[in-house]
Motif scaffolding. Sequence first.
Motif, PDB file in Angstrom:
ATOM      1  N   PHE A 375       0.841  -1.206   0.000  1.00 17.09           N
ATOM      2  CA  PHE A 375       0.000   0.000   0.000  1.00 17.09           C
ATOM      3  C   PHE A 375       0.876   1.256   0.000  1.00 17.09           C
ATOM      4  O   PHE A 375       0.639   2.202  -0.762  1.00 17.09           O
ATOM      5  N   ASP A 376       1.883   1.269   0.893  1.00 16.97           N
ATOM      6  CA  ASP A 376       2.775   2.430   0.954  1.00 16.97           C
ATOM      7  C   ASP A 376       3.567   2.587  -0.341  1.00 16.97           C
ATOM      8  O   ASP A 376       3.824   3.719  -0.790  1.00 16.97           O
ATOM      9  N   LEU A 377       3.956   1.464  -0.946  1.00 19.87           N
ATOM     10  CA  LEU A 377       4.697   1.526  -2.204  1.00 19.87           C
ATOM     11  C   LEU A 377       3.836   2.134  -3.309  1.00 19.87           C
ATOM     12  O   LEU A 377       4.305   2.995  -4.076  1.00 19.87           O
ATOM     13  N   ASP A 378       2.590   1.693  -3.384  1.00 22.41           N
ATOM     14  CA  ASP A 378       1.691   2.246  -4.398  1.00 22.41           C
ATOM     15  C   ASP A 378       1.519   3.744  -4.213  1.00 22.41           C
ATOM     16  O   ASP A 378       1.549   4.512  -5.192  1.00 22.41           O
ATOM     17  N   GLU A 379       1.350   4.157  -2.959  1.00 20.31           N
ATOM     18  CA  GLU A 379       1.198   5.592  -2.689  1.00 20.31           C
ATOM     19  C   GLU A 379       2.481   6.344  -3.029  1.00 20.31           C
ATOM     20  O   GLU A 379       2.448   7.450  -3.601  1.00 20.31           O
ATOM     21  N   ALA A 380       3.620   5.764  -2.678  1.00 23.88           N
ATOM     22  CA  ALA A 380       4.902   6.427  -2.954  1.00 23.88           C
ATOM     23  C   ALA A 380       5.147   6.530  -4.446  1.00 23.88           C
ATOM     24  O   ALA A 380       5.638   7.571  -4.947  1.00 23.88           O
ATOM     25  N   GLU A 381       4.824   5.480  -5.173  1.00 27.24           N
ATOM     26  CA  GLU A 381       5.015   5.530  -6.622  1.00 27.24           C
ATOM     27  C   GLU A 381       4.077   6.546  -7.256  1.00 27.24           C
ATOM     28  O   GLU A 381       4.460   7.256  -8.207  1.00 27.24           O
ATOM     29  N   ASP A 382       2.839   6.627  -6.761  1.00 30.69           N
ATOM     30  CA  ASP A 382       1.922   7.650  -7.262  1.00 30.69           C
ATOM     31  C   ASP A 382       2.469   9.041  -6.981  1.00 30.69           C
ATOM     32  O   ASP A 382       2.418   9.937  -7.845  1.00 30.69           O
ATOM     33  N   ARG A 383       2.992   9.221  -5.787  1.00 23.47           N
ATOM     34  CA  ARG A 383       3.535  10.530  -5.438  1.00 23.47           C
ATOM     35  C   ARG A 383       4.775  10.829  -6.270  1.00 23.47           C
ATOM     36  O   ARG A 383       4.956  11.975  -6.740  1.00 23.47           O
ATOM     37  N   ALA A 384       5.611   9.854  -6.477  1.00 22.86           N
ATOM     38  CA  ALA A 384       6.811  10.064  -7.296  1.00 22.86           C
ATOM     39  C   ALA A 384       6.422  10.456  -8.721  1.00 22.86           C
ATOM     40  O   ALA A 384       7.067  11.315  -9.349  1.00 22.86           O
ATOM     41  N   HIS A 385       5.374   9.828  -9.243  1.00 24.20           N
ATOM     42  CA  HIS A 385       4.900  10.153 -10.581  1.00 24.20           C
ATOM     43  C   HIS A 385       4.457  11.607 -10.649  1.00 24.20           C
ATOM     44  O   HIS A 385       4.783  12.335 -11.621  1.00 24.20           O
ATOM     45  N   ILE A 386       3.722  12.072  -9.632  1.00 27.26           N
ATOM     46  CA  ILE A 386       3.280  13.473  -9.611  1.00 27.26           C
ATOM     47  C   ILE A 386       4.483  14.400  -9.510  1.00 27.26           C
ATOM     48  O   ILE A 386       4.555  15.445 -10.201  1.00 27.26           O
ATOM     49  N   LEU A 387       5.411  14.032  -8.636  1.00 26.66           N
ATOM     50  CA  LEU A 387       6.581  14.898  -8.464  1.00 26.66           C
ATOM     51  C   LEU A 387       7.411  14.965  -9.741  1.00 26.66           C
ATOM     52  O   LEU A 387       7.992  16.019 -10.080  1.00 26.66           O
ATOM     53  N   GLU A 388       7.487  13.853 -10.470  1.00 24.55           N
ATOM     54  CA  GLU A 388       8.203  13.874 -11.750  1.00 24.55           C
ATOM     55  C   GLU A 388       7.534  14.858 -12.699  1.00 24.55           C
ATOM     56  O   GLU A 388       8.213  15.600 -13.448  1.00 24.55           O
ATOM     57  N   GLY A 389       6.210  14.889 -12.707  1.00 25.37           N
ATOM     58  CA  GLY A 389       5.492  15.829 -13.565  1.00 25.37           C
ATOM     59  C   GLY A 389       5.753  17.266 -13.170  1.00 25.37           C
ATOM     60  O   GLY A 389       5.928  18.148 -14.029  1.00 25.37           O
ATOM     61  N   ARG A 390       5.787  17.509 -11.846  1.00 27.53           N
ATOM     62  CA  ARG A 390       6.024  18.876 -11.388  1.00 27.53           C
ATOM     63  C   ARG A 390       7.442  19.330 -11.745  1.00 27.53           C
ATOM     64  O   ARG A 390       7.661  20.482 -12.133  1.00 27.53           O
ATOM     65  N   LEU A 391       8.393  18.421 -11.583  1.00 27.32           N
ATOM     66  CA  LEU A 391       9.764  18.790 -11.931  1.00 27.32           C
ATOM     67  C   LEU A 391       9.889  19.079 -13.428  1.00 27.32           C
ATOM     68  O   LEU A 391      10.594  20.018 -13.863  1.00 27.32           O
ATOM     69  N   LYS A 392       9.210  18.281 -14.229  1.00 24.30           N
ATOM     70  CA  LYS A 392       9.235  18.515 -15.686  1.00 24.30           C
ATOM     71  C   LYS A 392       8.556  19.837 -16.019  1.00 24.30           C
ATOM     72  O   LYS A 392       9.018  20.573 -16.916  1.00 24.30           O
TER      73      LYS A 392
END
Length: 838
Positions: A375-392
């Motif tokens: 569960f935490d991994l799924d949430e972390a990966e979702d958050r990482a995906h959003i953060l990648e978008g923000r950085l881009k």
Amino acid sequence: MSSEPPVDPEDVRAAQVDRVRIEEEMEQSYIDYAMSVIAGRALPDVRDGLKPVHRRILYAMHEMGVTSNTSHRKSSSVVGETMGDYHPHGDQAIYDTLVNMAQEFSMRYPLVDGQGNFGSMDGDPAAAPRYTEARMADIAEELLADIEKDTVDFSANYDDRLTEPDVLPAAYPNLLVNGSTGIAVGMSTKVPPHNLGEVIDATIELIDDPDATVADLMEHVKGPDFPTGANIVGRNSVREAYTTGRGRVRVRAEMEIEEYDNDRERIVVTELPYQENKARIVERIAEDVNEGIIEGIADLRDESDREGVRVVIELKRGANVEVVKNQLLEHHLESTFGVINLALVDGQPKVLTLKETLEHYIDHRKEVVTRRSQFDLDEAEDRAHILEGRLKALENVEDVVETIRESEDRDAARTALRNTFEFSEEQAEHIVRMQLGSLTSMEAAEIEEEYEDVQARIERLNEILDSEQELLDVIKTELREIKEKYDDDRRTGFVEDTGTVTHEDLIPEEESVVVLSEDDYIKRMPAADFRAQNRGGKGIIGADLKEGDRVSSVFLASTHDYLLCFTDKGRVYQLKTYQVPEMGRTARGKSAVNVLDLDGDEELTAVVNCADLTGEEYLTMVTEGGYVKRTAGDEFDNIFSTGIRAITLEDGDALVDVEVTDGGRNLVIGTRDGMAIRFDESEVRAMGRTARGVRGIKLTGDDRVAGVAAIDEDEHDWVLTVTENGYGKRTDLDEYRTQSRNGKGLIDIKTNERNGRVCAVEAVTFGDHLFAMSADGQIMRTRVEDISTIGRNTMGVTVMDLDEGDAVAAIDVLPAERVSAERSAEESAAEGSADDAE
């Protein structure tokens, strides 16, 4: 066109009826009901140690937000929420469970923090739910930790409005820590509570070494740890319970001996066995004291307060503190906790060993931590995906802003971002909703830092999910944190198992006079009730016999003696002195059938103390007809309740006396007509129990043997002879010359109208006391040395003054060493009585 015949409605209904055998339907229905009770009400789940009602109360409080760091809520509110949403049963049952979870004397680690009256160890009920308040205890929150992270399965509640957890995540092995009690259909569970730190240490041991045995785990889990403390008696029962899942653990109250008020003693009870009602125990002790079942207690009071239990039992001066303690233990202060480690495993009831219980818990935690990590991994990966978008977006901030500004609406902006910059739908949605302030350089640095942290977290979670060892390390770390936060000292200690407290342990050791009548009434009285008086006295009443009854036998024995009781018919029975009911001097006694299984026409004629028997001792018996027999003492080791044969008798003969000999004594056989013969016992060879024996003395006319004295010249000084009319004498041993057996012997005492016939002969020494009892129930005690020493063939002196028509029925001698012991005990008791009077 032909028409179909009409369908009979009765046929339709009949076709809908299934024909079944009633016994099969009842069997299946009962099984369904039983399983419903087993799985849905009465038994705990091995994973979280909770029954449904406990789980639902805690989950309802969790949903209400009534946690350990919030204010208390009315118990009625908690009960109402639980009943309305999850547990469709009576509110009283729910409240009783809530109360139990809040009682420190019921739960080793209470799961509810109560405020108000939640009952007491005296059995006082809790106040009504509208008067009490509750919230979750902090340790209960550990059972629910991470429940929002898909760690456990949920099912629909009873009306399908909500869902409830099938089990709680349980960060510690609650089944063992708090235990559980429940009765299902055809089975029950009774798991004792344990110390949290010990259970966690054992769990970690099993994680590190899956091949660990129950013995290995018991290096950590010493045994149950009850919230009320007390002591477990021995460890074998604990080992059996942990090894098999079942056992009987004896729990003994903690007692202290205190001295007060000029060396008087009192027993102070500071801890009671688990689940015992303190007020009821005190009440029952008081009842037993009033009824004389427990002796030696002067005062009893309950001084318990919020600090703990303190029941004070003050003893009379001179009372034996160990005897009183043993009486209290047998009747009130020791109980048995029957361990039945039964729990639901995959929905099925199973009796579990200690190791199996912990194995199932570890499996549960592995699943919980795995699901939480995923569960935490799924949430972390979702958050990482959003953060990648923000950085881009920050890298192309001007173009992104321009693209959004040129779009007609948000949907168009999201589409443009996805097409132009290859953002995902989630990234595009997030960027569209970003505030302009988040485009600053400081915000960009924070996003970068957060992204690195999320990536590290993803890497760690992947490690846990990819490696079972990492997973187990997480479980161990969390268990250690729980232990560090909640561990406390063990409350229940251990005492050595010295064996079950026997009835003998509860009886003060004292000399007793045992009286048996011809109509088979029996009783015992303290020998100290009869003061030694000068010879020739009448004595005092020793038994109030019914009309027509007469005393047939009297003998002396300590209350702790094991006795061999010989009858005139040649049978022998075993008797413990304390089994004879103790009664007052004026009592008639109770029926002997409750003590000895005598035949209707049997009478006791001799009693021998088993303590005098060793492998080299003999039982030497004489009969009325003059026969004598020696039998090894070890032939009387196993005696049935119905007795065994000690000697074979000729018709018309009867066994009259038995003495313990060692192979080196002289025997003096005395007859009713006053004759006596002395010979060495070695002249009588040892024989089996069923032998008749050999002739010891020749009798003339209607003479019969009265008794036998076994003489040890190092121990005895005289032969004492007593006649039925109350006369007697002491005669030096030298007056009886040794001769061969089967002779006529010598005149011992004159038997005439004044003396009557001889009643008994005994070997005595200085300091012995004679107890003589008349057929009408008088008992006279006198010092042997008060009886004149005179030669053979004399009349003797008055020993006991008898009423007309009365006669001496039996005598016995209390040896000098036992007289001294009795006197010492009497003096101690007298001092105690004097102090009590003051």
